[in-house]
Design a protein around this motif. Structure first.
Motif, mmCIF file in Angstrom:
data_model
loop_
_atom_site.group_PDB
_atom_site.id
_atom_site.type_symbol
_atom_site.label_atom_id
_atom_site.label_comp_id
_atom_site.label_asym_id
_atom_site.label_seq_id
_atom_site.Cartn_x
_atom_site.Cartn_y
_atom_site.Cartn_z
ATOM 1 N N ASP A 8 0.799 -1.224 0.000
ATOM 2 C CA ASP A 8 0.000 0.000 0.000
ATOM 3 C C ASP A 8 0.833 1.276 0.000
ATOM 4 O O ASP A 8 0.280 2.358 -0.195
ATOM 5 C CB ASP A 8 -0.967 0.003 1.185
ATOM 6 C CG ASP A 8 -0.261 -0.002 2.531
ATOM 7 O OD1 ASP A 8 0.848 -0.572 2.607
ATOM 8 O OD2 ASP A 8 -0.812 0.554 3.501
ATOM 9 N N GLY A 32 -4.230 -3.127 -1.890
ATOM 10 C CA GLY A 32 -5.023 -3.676 -0.791
ATOM 11 C C GLY A 32 -4.966 -5.185 -0.696
ATOM 12 O O GLY A 32 -4.849 -5.879 -1.710
ATOM 13 N N LEU A 34 -7.345 -7.299 0.232
ATOM 14 C CA LEU A 34 -8.524 -7.980 -0.305
ATOM 15 C C LEU A 34 -8.445 -8.058 -1.826
ATOM 16 O O LEU A 34 -8.761 -9.105 -2.415
ATOM 17 C CB LEU A 34 -9.789 -7.237 0.127
ATOM 18 C CG LEU A 34 -11.113 -7.933 -0.200
ATOM 19 C CD1 LEU A 34 -11.166 -9.323 0.413
ATOM 20 C CD2 LEU A 34 -12.289 -7.082 0.298
ATOM 21 N N PRO A 57 -4.347 -2.138 4.414
ATOM 22 C CA PRO A 57 -5.535 -1.455 4.939
ATOM 23 C C PRO A 57 -6.748 -2.338 5.197
ATOM 24 O O PRO A 57 -7.574 -2.008 6.030
ATOM 25 C CB PRO A 57 -5.850 -0.416 3.844
ATOM 26 C CG PRO A 57 -5.165 -0.907 2.613
ATOM 27 C CD PRO A 57 -3.948 -1.635 3.091
ATOM 28 N N ASP A 58 -6.874 -3.460 4.508
ATOM 29 C CA ASP A 58 -8.084 -4.254 4.699
ATOM 30 C C ASP A 58 -7.792 -5.693 5.125
ATOM 31 O O ASP A 58 -8.377 -6.205 6.068
ATOM 32 C CB ASP A 58 -8.959 -4.241 3.440
ATOM 33 C CG ASP A 58 -8.148 -4.432 2.166
ATOM 34 O OD1 ASP A 58 -7.001 -4.905 2.263
ATOM 35 O OD2 ASP A 58 -8.661 -4.104 1.088
ATOM 36 N N LEU A 59 -6.874 -6.346 4.442
ATOM 37 C CA LEU A 59 -6.536 -7.735 4.752
ATOM 38 C C LEU A 59 -5.013 -7.812 4.867
ATOM 39 O O LEU A 59 -4.315 -7.472 3.924
ATOM 40 C CB LEU A 59 -7.038 -8.655 3.632
ATOM 41 C CG LEU A 59 -7.070 -10.162 3.893
ATOM 42 C CD1 LEU A 59 -8.100 -10.482 4.962
ATOM 43 C CD2 LEU A 59 -7.384 -10.907 2.612
ATOM 44 N N SER A 60 -4.512 -8.217 6.020
ATOM 45 C CA SER A 60 -3.069 -8.168 6.260
ATOM 46 C C SER A 60 -2.310 -9.179 5.414
ATOM 47 O O SER A 60 -2.879 -10.178 4.952
ATOM 48 C CB SER A 60 -2.773 -8.425 7.741
ATOM 49 O OG SER A 60 -2.989 -9.792 8.056
#
Length: 234
Positions: A8, A32, A34, A57-60
């Motif tokens: 990111d 991201g 996801l 930010p959404d899925l590590s």
């Protein structure tokens, strides 16, 4: 290789992508986790290596590793993170990562880690790729062509290496232009562009500049076919 990069930090992602492309790799980038998982799970056979940032930010990246392994994906996974504690490294490796690289990155070390992952992976490709009278040396970027009068060495660009390498891996097969585009260009390339035809023309001109016959035949309405013995033609 075709590599999936999930990072990111825009500047870092751009730097990594540029360095890898200069080495002849095809890199798909998404910011991201996801989105990265959607790409990876939708195209199970597309990627040969994935690089995940831990903090997304959404899925590590950690969860990406876990999902990839739970889905049975065996491609090498490299995890990037600013975390440097032993416990973090252990957690990353236990999640399914094959290797771990701490930020800030040294690009030379990143490339060395990728080479090491390639060597350990079952699909590792030898530096020399041969078919008929053609031999592509990935280490030097040279295409060696055996002709009736001797051997000719042709210096190829990174994209020319990718294209010729794919032809050498599929000699005498009709390869649709769409397959070449999907395999050798990133996902953000205009899907209706003539990028494949343009690159084939450039490769043909490069070979012609060395007085070599083109081994790439255009098959109308079907694609391209590589003749592994074309270099021996008068």
């Amino acid at each position: 290789m075709r590599i999936l990069l999930v990072e990111d930090e825009a500047d870092l992602a751009s730097s990594i992508q540029t360095v890898l492309q200069r080495q002849g790799h095809v890199v798909d980038h998404c910011p991201g986790g996801l989105e990265g998982w959607n790409l990876l799970s939708a195209e199970l056979a597309r990627y040969e290596l994935a690089i995940f940032d831990w903090m997304l930010p959404d899925l590590s990246g950690l969860e990406l590793c876990r999902r990839a392994r739970a889905a049975g994906l065996g491609l090498p996974l490299l995890l990037l993170t600013a975390r440097s504690d032993t416990a973090d490294r252990v957690e990353g490796l236990d999640a399914g990562a094959d290797d771990y690289l701490s930020k800030p990155l040294a690009m030379e070390e990143l490339l060395a880690r990728i080479r090491a992952l390639q060597r350990r992976h079952p699909s590792y490709r030898e530096p020399l790729l041969e078919a008929g009278c053609y031999c592509l040396d990935y280490a030097t970027g040279q295409l060696l062509v055996t002709t009736a009068s001797g051997q000719v060495s042709v210096e190829l660009s990174a994209k020319e290496q990718q294209l010729m390498g794919y032809f050498l891996e599929h000699p005498s097969q009709i390869i649709p232009g769409s397959r070449l585009r999907n395999q050798l260009w990133d996902l953000h390339q205009d899907p209706v562009s003539n990028v494949v035809a343009a690159q084939v023309r450039l490769l043909r001109r490069k070979l012609a500049s060395y007085d070599l016959a083109s081994p790439i035949e255009t098959v109308p309405s079907k694609g391209y076919r590589f003749d592994p013995q074309a270099g021996l033609q008068p």
